[in-house]
Structure formats: C-alpha cells, structure tokens
Motif scaffolding. Structure first.
Motif, short mmCIF file in Angstrom:
data_model
loop_
_atom_site.label_atom_id
_atom_site.label_comp_id
_atom_site.label_asym_id
_atom_site.label_seq_id
_atom_site.Cartn_x
_atom_site.Cartn_y
_atom_site.Cartn_z
N VAL A 109 0.83 -1.20 0.00
CA VAL A 109 0.00 0.00 0.00
C VAL A 109 0.87 1.25 0.00
CG1 VAL A 109 -1.62 1.36 1.39
CG2 VAL A 109 -2.00 -1.09 1.07
N THR A 110 1.84 1.30 0.91
CA THR A 110 2.66 2.51 1.04
C THR A 110 3.53 2.75 -0.19
OG1 THR A 110 4.40 1.27 2.22
CG2 THR A 110 2.69 2.31 3.56
N ALA A 111 3.90 1.67 -0.89
CA ALA A 111 4.71 1.83 -2.10
C ALA A 111 3.97 2.62 -3.18
CB ALA A 111 5.12 0.46 -2.64
N LYS A 112 2.64 2.63 -3.10
CA LYS A 112 1.82 3.37 -4.06
C LYS A 112 1.47 4.76 -3.55
CE LYS A 112 -0.30 -0.96 -5.62
NZ LYS A 112 -1.57 -1.75 -5.71
N GLY A 113 2.05 5.13 -2.41
CA GLY A 113 1.76 6.44 -1.85
C GLY A 113 0.42 6.53 -1.17
N LYS A 114 -0.14 5.38 -0.83
CA LYS A 114 -1.43 5.35 -0.16
C LYS A 114 -1.25 4.94 1.29
CE LYS A 114 -3.90 3.98 -4.38
NZ LYS A 114 -4.80 2.95 -5.00
N GLY A 115 -2.35 4.98 2.06
CA GLY A 115 -2.25 4.61 3.46
C GLY A 115 -1.20 5.45 4.15
N CYS A 116 -0.35 4.80 4.92
CA CYS A 116 0.70 5.51 5.64
C CYS A 116 1.70 6.17 4.69
CB CYS A 116 1.42 4.53 6.58
SG CYS A 116 2.13 5.31 8.03
N GLY A 117 1.73 5.73 3.45
CA GLY A 117 2.61 6.34 2.46
C GLY A 117 2.28 7.80 2.21
N MET A 118 1.06 8.21 2.53
CA MET A 118 0.68 9.61 2.35
C MET A 118 1.41 10.53 3.33
SD MET A 118 -3.46 9.33 1.72
CE MET A 118 -3.60 11.01 1.07
N LEU A 119 1.95 9.95 4.40
CA LEU A 119 2.58 10.76 5.44
C LEU A 119 4.02 11.13 5.10
CD1 LEU A 119 1.31 8.78 8.57
CD2 LEU A 119 0.12 10.54 7.22
N GLU A 120 4.57 10.55 4.05
CA GLU A 120 5.99 10.78 3.72
C GLU A 120 6.24 12.15 3.11
OE1 GLU A 120 8.27 6.86 2.80
OE2 GLU A 120 6.49 6.86 1.51
N ASP A 121 5.21 12.77 2.55
CA ASP A 121 5.38 14.05 1.86
C ASP A 121 4.28 15.00 2.33
OD1 ASP A 121 5.51 16.20 0.10
OD2 ASP A 121 6.01 14.97 -1.64
N THR A 122 4.58 15.87 3.29
CA THR A 122 3.55 16.74 3.84
C THR A 122 3.06 17.78 2.83
OG1 THR A 122 5.29 18.12 4.82
CG2 THR A 122 4.25 16.46 6.24
N LEU A 123 3.91 18.18 1.90
CA LEU A 123 3.47 19.13 0.87
C LEU A 123 2.41 18.48 -0.01
CD1 LEU A 123 6.83 20.82 -0.20
CD2 LEU A 123 5.01 21.77 1.24
N LYS A 124 2.65 17.23 -0.39
CA LYS A 124 1.68 16.52 -1.21
C LYS A 124 0.40 16.26 -0.43
CE LYS A 124 1.28 12.44 -4.20
NZ LYS A 124 1.99 11.21 -4.70
#
Length: 329
Positions: A109-124
């Motif tokens: 999930v996180t590899a696709k920038g979803k779930g917890c992956g959304m937390l890696e880039d606060t600007l996004k």
C-alpha cells in the motif's frame, strides 16, 4: 468510563465487515461508531463487488449512517479526484462522514503512496486536502471528512509537521494510531509522542493502539489528563482487543465480561452469517479460522483447541472442535 468519550470499532481488513459488525452490535453493544475496512476507488471509478456489499445500507443491521451506533465508510485513495468520487458515491448511499485511510502500513500500500505512504510528503498531503475540501464545496458533496493516521512513516517526530497540515482543515476527527508506519503493529505504542501531538491540536482526537483491556483505555486517558491535554482528546478506537474479547466495549463502559454461552452464540452467528454472505461454509470456515487466531487468547486452553480448529477441513470438524473448546474447563 468517563462521560463524553466516544468508543469506536477500528477497521480491520478481512475481519470487520458487515457480518462481524452486525453480530457484534447485536450481541455485545457498546461502540458508538464502526468504521468499515477500507474501500479502494479504482481508475474506472468503481469499487469491488465485495466493497459495495460492505457499505450497502441494506446489509447493515442495527447500524446506520446517521443513528447510533453509526457506520462510517473508510476510503483509501491518494488521488483527490478519486477520493471525491468515492465521497459522492457514499453520500448518495446516505453516509454523512467518510474516513481517509492514512495509516495502513502494508508495504504494498505505502509503495503506491497510499495509506501511511501519504505521510511521507507533507506538501503533497497538504495539496491533497486542499483539493479535497475545495472539491467537496464546489461539488456540494455533503460529507464530513475524518482521518485515520499514524505518528509518521519513519519517525514520530514527523507528527509535528503532520499536525500543522491537519489543523489547517475542517477535519471532523483524527484517529491517531500511536506507532509509525515502519513499526507496523510491533513494539509498544508511543504514547508520549501521541500526547505531544495533542499539544498543538484543535481537532477532536481518538487514540488507537493496543487497547486490550478497560485498564489500557483508562491509562491513556489519565496520561493525557496529566499533561492537561484532554480538551480535544475524547475518543478511544479499539481493534484487535475486540477480536480477542468481543465484550470489550461493554467492559470499558463498566459492564460484565462475556460468559461462555454468549461467546458460543456469537461465534455461531458469525459462522452462519459468513456462510450466507460467502455462498457456503468453505469460505466461511477460512474466515472463522482467522478470527479464532485472536479469539483463542480469551480461553485458558485456547492454543490447544486453536490447533484443532485450524486443522478442520469440514464444517462438522470445525463445529466439533468449537464445541469441545466451549465445554472445556
């Protein structure tokens, strides 16, 4: 449990679908809000059949979009337009709140920038919320947005920047799982960092993370009070603890534990409900085995009988193993 604390059933993929929710709300009431396992909006702007069934109001017994206990669908999407489509779909079904999954730690999930992956880039993440809340207003989609999040992806220090983003928007509620994404569900929840996150917060917040007993819930409430942080902290989200002990919500509210007759009736209802929903006892048996991996901890000899349950291949073998468990000392 003190007044004004909202009790919430956490979404758990594959385990807390409508069959489980209906049985729990009937046999062991106590939760104020249930969150569905996440739905994923695909590029064709639709959901899987299983996901559509899980949020279909006709499949909800004792829960509703507006009453109490209340049902809130959870969406997983990092694309604002797909998220907005999902909000419109759910609004058309009568739901008044949609929960964003920004906490799932699964690598796929996180590899696709979803779930917890959304937390890696606060600007996004900021741009996501900006477009979502603008789109809700422009398209006149009448839903509130709540967010299930974590303390960060790699380090709890990330929560300071995340809170700056969250508090910029009219988010209905934050559910904070007190771990970072890379920790998944291992180790102890970081309650110190959770309390620190509350210091600059003006949003309603629920705590999530290893509430397995009523005492666990009370401890985090007392800890927040010690920091004078209870003003906006008014919810507890329970997950695995309820799978281990279905009466946990009732116990948190000061009620009695489950007796064996109640539990036996509960698991029997689940098995029959899964068989009906999944077109047969074969798939239902697989689902019950998964549930028993949690529920067995409720029994002193649970591990011994769990082996028998896992070895069962037919309905009759499974039911015999369960009967033996409930008749054990």
């Amino acid at each position: 449990m003190r007044e004004g604390i909202q009790l919430e059933m956490a979404p758990m993929e594959g385990l807390t679908g409508y069959v489980f929710r209906n049985a729990l709300a009937k046999d062991f009431p106590g939760a104020d809000v249930y969150y569905t396992p996440f739905l994923v909006v695909n590029q064709h702007h639709t959901f899987k059949r299983r996901e559509r069934r899980d949020v279909d109001p006709r499949n909800q017994i004792g829960l509703s979009a507006t009453g109490k206990p209340r049902l809130v669908p959870q969406l997983m999407a990092s694309d604002p337009d797909l998220f907005l489509w999902g909000c419109q779909y759910l609004s058309d079904l009568g739901y008044e709140e949609v929960n964003l999954n920004a906490g799932c730690p699964s690598p796929t999930v996180t590899a696709k920038g979803k779930g917890c992956g959304m937390l890696e880039d606060t600007l996004k993440l900021n741009r996501f919320f900006d477009r979502v809340f603008e789109g809700l207003e422009r398209q006149r989609i009448p839903v509130r947005i709540s967010v299930k999040t974590r303390l960060g992806m790699e380090d709890a220090g990330e929560m300071e920047d995340l809170m700056r983003v969250y508090t910029m928007y009219p988010i209905a509620r934050l559910m904070i799982h007190a771990r970072v994404g890379r920790a998944a569900y291992s180790g102890m929840p970081d309650q110190d960092s959770f309390c620190k996150a509350l210091e600059k917060n003006n949003l309603p917040v629920s705590y999530n993370g290893d509430i397995l007993t009523p005492e666990d819930g009370e401890k985090i409430l007392v800890r927040a009070e010690g920091h004078d942080l209870q003003k906006h902290f008014n919810g507890l989200m329970l997950g695995r603890g309820v799978l281990r002990d279905p009466a946990l919500f009732r116990k948190v509210r000061g009620g009695p534990p489950a007796d064996r007759a109640e539990l036996e009736n509960f698991v029997g209802e689940l098995f029959e409900g899964y068989a009906q929903a999944m077109d047969g006892y074969g798939n239902a048996l697989l689902r019950m085995k998964e549930l028993w991996s949690y529920l067995a901890a409720h029994f002193s000899e649970g591990d011994r009988y769990l082996k028998k349950i896992r070895k069962s291949r037919q309905r009759e073998d499974y039911e015999q193993a369960v009967r033996e468990l409930f008749r054990s000392g």
